[in-house]
Structure formats: structure tokens, C-alpha cells
Design a protein around this motif. Sequence first.
Motif, PDB file in Angstrom:
ATOM      1  N   SER A 235      47.980  34.492  47.759  1.00 45.97           N
ATOM      2  CA  SER A 235      47.097  33.358  48.054  1.00 45.97           C
ATOM      3  C   SER A 235      46.015  33.220  46.986  1.00 45.97           C
ATOM      4  O   SER A 235      45.724  32.110  46.515  1.00 45.97           O
ATOM      5  CB  SER A 235      46.453  33.544  49.433  1.00 45.97           C
ATOM      6  OG  SER A 235      47.436  33.651  50.441  1.00 45.97           O
ATOM      7  N   ILE A 236      45.435  34.350  46.593  1.00 48.78           N
ATOM      8  CA  ILE A 236      44.410  34.318  45.545  1.00 48.78           C
ATOM      9  C   ILE A 236      45.018  33.872  44.217  1.00 48.78           C
ATOM     10  O   ILE A 236      44.455  33.033  43.502  1.00 48.78           O
ATOM     11  CB  ILE A 236      43.754  35.707  45.411  1.00 48.78           C
ATOM     12  CG1 ILE A 236      42.984  36.055  46.686  1.00 48.78           C
ATOM     13  CG2 ILE A 236      42.824  35.755  44.203  1.00 48.78           C
ATOM     14  CD1 ILE A 236      42.450  37.471  46.709  1.00 48.78           C
ATOM     15  N   GLY A 237      46.173  34.443  43.878  1.00 45.32           N
ATOM     16  CA  GLY A 237      46.812  34.086  42.617  1.00 45.32           C
ATOM     17  C   GLY A 237      47.219  32.628  42.551  1.00 45.32           C
ATOM     18  O   GLY A 237      47.014  31.954  41.533  1.00 45.32           O
TER      19      GLY A 237
ATOM     20  N   SER B  19      49.270  39.603  43.437  1.00 47.43           N
ATOM     21  CA  SER B  19      48.582  38.361  43.075  1.00 47.43           C
ATOM     22  C   SER B  19      49.255  37.605  41.937  1.00 47.43           C
ATOM     23  O   SER B  19      49.033  36.403  41.778  1.00 47.43           O
ATOM     24  CB  SER B  19      47.129  38.666  42.691  1.00 47.43           C
ATOM     25  OG  SER B  19      47.083  39.513  41.558  1.00 47.43           O
ATOM     26  N   ILE B  20      50.077  38.278  41.128  1.00 50.49           N
ATOM     27  CA  ILE B  20      50.633  37.620  39.939  1.00 50.49           C
ATOM     28  C   ILE B  20      51.875  36.790  40.237  1.00 50.49           C
ATOM     29  O   ILE B  20      52.251  35.938  39.428  1.00 50.49           O
ATOM     30  CB  ILE B  20      50.970  38.649  38.846  1.00 50.49           C
ATOM     31  CG1 ILE B  20      52.220  39.447  39.232  1.00 50.49           C
ATOM     32  CG2 ILE B  20      49.806  39.573  38.580  1.00 50.49           C
ATOM     33  CD1 ILE B  20      52.833  40.203  38.083  1.00 50.49           C
ATOM     34  N   PHE B  21      52.517  37.015  41.355  1.00 50.00           N
ATOM     35  CA  PHE B  21      53.822  36.398  41.571  1.00 50.00           C
ATOM     36  C   PHE B  21      53.786  34.876  41.670  1.00 50.00           C
ATOM     37  O   PHE B  21      54.746  34.222  41.261  1.00 50.00           O
ATOM     38  CB  PHE B  21      54.484  37.017  42.802  1.00 50.00           C
ATOM     39  CG  PHE B  21      54.827  38.470  42.609  1.00 50.00           C
ATOM     40  CD1 PHE B  21      55.785  38.851  41.691  1.00 50.00           C
ATOM     41  CD2 PHE B  21      54.171  39.461  43.315  1.00 50.00           C
ATOM     42  CE1 PHE B  21      56.096  40.186  41.482  1.00 50.00           C
ATOM     43  CE2 PHE B  21      54.465  40.799  43.120  1.00 50.00           C
ATOM     44  CZ  PHE B  21      55.434  41.162  42.198  1.00 50.00           C
ATOM     45  N   PRO B  22      52.730  34.247  42.169  1.00 58.18           N
ATOM     46  CA  PRO B  22      52.730  32.778  42.160  1.00 58.18           C
ATOM     47  C   PRO B  22      52.642  32.167  40.765  1.00 58.18           C
ATOM     48  O   PRO B  22      53.106  31.041  40.560  1.00 58.18           O
ATOM     49  CB  PRO B  22      51.493  32.418  42.996  1.00 58.18           C
ATOM     50  CG  PRO B  22      51.220  33.613  43.826  1.00 58.18           C
ATOM     51  CD  PRO B  22      51.608  34.771  42.978  1.00 58.18           C
TER      52      PRO B  22
ATOM     53  N   ALA C 152      36.304  41.811  40.623  1.00 56.30           N
ATOM     54  CA  ALA C 152      34.970  41.818  41.228  1.00 56.30           C
ATOM     55  C   ALA C 152      35.006  42.469  42.610  1.00 56.30           C
ATOM     56  O   ALA C 152      34.114  43.257  42.971  1.00 56.30           O
ATOM     57  CB  ALA C 152      34.444  40.387  41.324  1.00 56.30           C
ATOM     58  N   PHE C 153      36.023  42.153  43.390  1.00 56.23           N
ATOM     59  CA  PHE C 153      36.175  42.774  44.703  1.00 56.23           C
ATOM     60  C   PHE C 153      36.391  44.275  44.562  1.00 56.23           C
ATOM     61  O   PHE C 153      35.841  45.086  45.324  1.00 56.23           O
ATOM     62  CB  PHE C 153      37.342  42.122  45.434  1.00 56.23           C
ATOM     63  CG  PHE C 153      37.545  42.626  46.830  1.00 56.23           C
ATOM     64  CD1 PHE C 153      36.477  42.817  47.688  1.00 56.23           C
ATOM     65  CD2 PHE C 153      38.821  42.904  47.295  1.00 56.23           C
ATOM     66  CE1 PHE C 153      36.667  43.278  48.980  1.00 56.23           C
ATOM     67  CE2 PHE C 153      39.024  43.364  48.582  1.00 56.23           C
ATOM     68  CZ  PHE C 153      37.946  43.549  49.421  1.00 56.23           C
TER      69      PHE C 153
ATOM     70  N   PRO D  98      41.960  34.479  38.815  1.00 55.05           N
ATOM     71  CA  PRO D  98      42.376  35.331  39.941  1.00 55.05           C
ATOM     72  C   PRO D  98      42.226  36.814  39.641  1.00 55.05           C
ATOM     73  O   PRO D  98      41.844  37.590  40.524  1.00 55.05           O
ATOM     74  CB  PRO D  98      43.845  34.941  40.161  1.00 55.05           C
ATOM     75  CG  PRO D  98      44.271  34.279  38.909  1.00 55.05           C
ATOM     76  CD  PRO D  98      43.065  33.616  38.351  1.00 55.05           C
ATOM     77  N   CYS D  99      42.494  37.206  38.396  1.00 61.04           N
ATOM     78  CA  CYS D  99      42.313  38.613  38.029  1.00 61.04           C
ATOM     79  C   CYS D  99      40.841  38.999  38.077  1.00 61.04           C
ATOM     80  O   CYS D  99      40.489  40.107  38.506  1.00 61.04           O
ATOM     81  CB  CYS D  99      42.880  38.867  36.630  1.00 61.04           C
ATOM     82  SG  CYS D  99      44.662  38.607  36.486  1.00 61.04           S
TER      83      CYS D  99
END
Length: 252
Positions: A193-195, A64-67, A229-230, A223-224
Motif C-alpha cells: 500500500s505504501i509502495g 513495499s517494492i512490488f507495486p 523514517a518509520f 516510499p523508501c
Amino acid sequence: MASSCDGEAAAAAPLLEEKPTAVYIEGCPGCAIDREKAENTGIPYLRFFHIWIINLVVCLPISSIFPFVYFMIRDLHVAKRVEDIGFYAGFVGASLMFGRALTSTLWGMVADRIRRRLLYLNFYYIMLLFNTLFGLSMHYWMAIATRFLLGSLNGLLGCLRAYAVEVCRPEYHAIGLSLISTSWAIGLILGPSIGGYLAQPAEKYPNFFPANSLFGRFPYFLPCLCITAFCFVILLSCVWLQVCLVNKSYSC
């Protein structure tokens, strides 16, 4: 005389020896799984889905962090030149997998000696903590440290492969292990996508996230937080996860 006796003994011996009856100890989680596999010869869809969703959660913090990691390093003001941002961003991206490479074998050895469910819960607590702290990073060293600890203290991936083999019959081992790769691939799609969609919400969605709000001060926290939460929802389901060691010489 001796040869005739040997022939009679061979003729009296059964062609197919009966297999010893399995003994299941009451209250043993491993015995309960073995009994379930003996009674139900079909594919354990529910357990396979649990494996799939847990492995998906493991992948999300990685990808998630790459974007937004480039912009995060830029905002931390650690690079003196624009050309150096990618250099520092590479260390943040690699720190998690570096920590995992150092400790994965150790966590596998630990998982063979204690209850794997306890490890699963421990790994999820670690993911909840350090993934959240990474989104709140205000210094470069904090981003590096949280990512490294998130990887080094989380050995869930190797344990999941063992669990995928434990909970199904031998003819379904290939399906169970293939679920690991499938959910990992989907995590590599959903994570970025989330990030990318939720990073810097105060700039993208000012009507919902004012600049003076928490998400305006920490533009990479949302995003984190969503992934955390998920992860928390999946953590609740792990409480009822039935796990035991294959080797019965250890405690269940």
C-alpha cells in the motif's frame, strides 16, 4: 535390620522436594528478565507490542517494492524489450530473500554469542542505509546490490523469534510466536500500500512534488524514505530494549 532402616529413611524423606531458590545477579539483564517473569505472571503486553512493531518494520522493505518494481526496471532502461522487464524485476525482488537465505543461520549463531540488542541496532542501521539507497538507485546493479545487502546483513527475524520466547513465561510462548506471523501478515498489507500510493509522486501529485524536485528525479524514493523514517523511530525505542541470552554461560 537393613530393610527397616531403609523404610524409616523413605518415610522421613519429604514427598515434594523444595525447588532451589533462584539467584539473580545484580546488573545482569538476563537475570532482570527472569526475575520479572517470576514476579509478574501475566502477559507482557508492552514487550509483545515491541516485538510486533519491530517485525512489522522488517516486513515493510520486503513487500513495499512490488507495486512499482516493474516501472522501476522500465525507467532504468536495462531491458531491451518490454517482455524482458518482468525477468529483470524478478531478480530485484528475489535478491533480498536470497541474501537472507545465505546468512540467516550465521546471524543466529552470532546472536547466541553476543548481545542481541547490539544486533538489533546493527540491523536497523543497515535497514536505514540500504533501504534509502535503493530508493536512490540510478542503475540496475545498484538496485540489486542494495537489496541483496539489505537481506544478507539483516538477521533480525530469527532473533525476534528467540526474543519472543525469552521475555515471557512458558505458557505464553505460543502467543509471542504468533505475534511474529500476525505482524508479518499486516506488513504484507501495509508495504504494498505504501509502495503503490507513494511511488512516482511527481506524476500523481504534481502540486506537491514538482517534476524538477528530488522526488521527480527519483520517483521511487518517497516510499523508501517513509519506511526509513518509520524504521528510525523504532530504532530509537530499541535503545531501551532489555535483551539478554537465555544461556547464562555467555555474557549478558
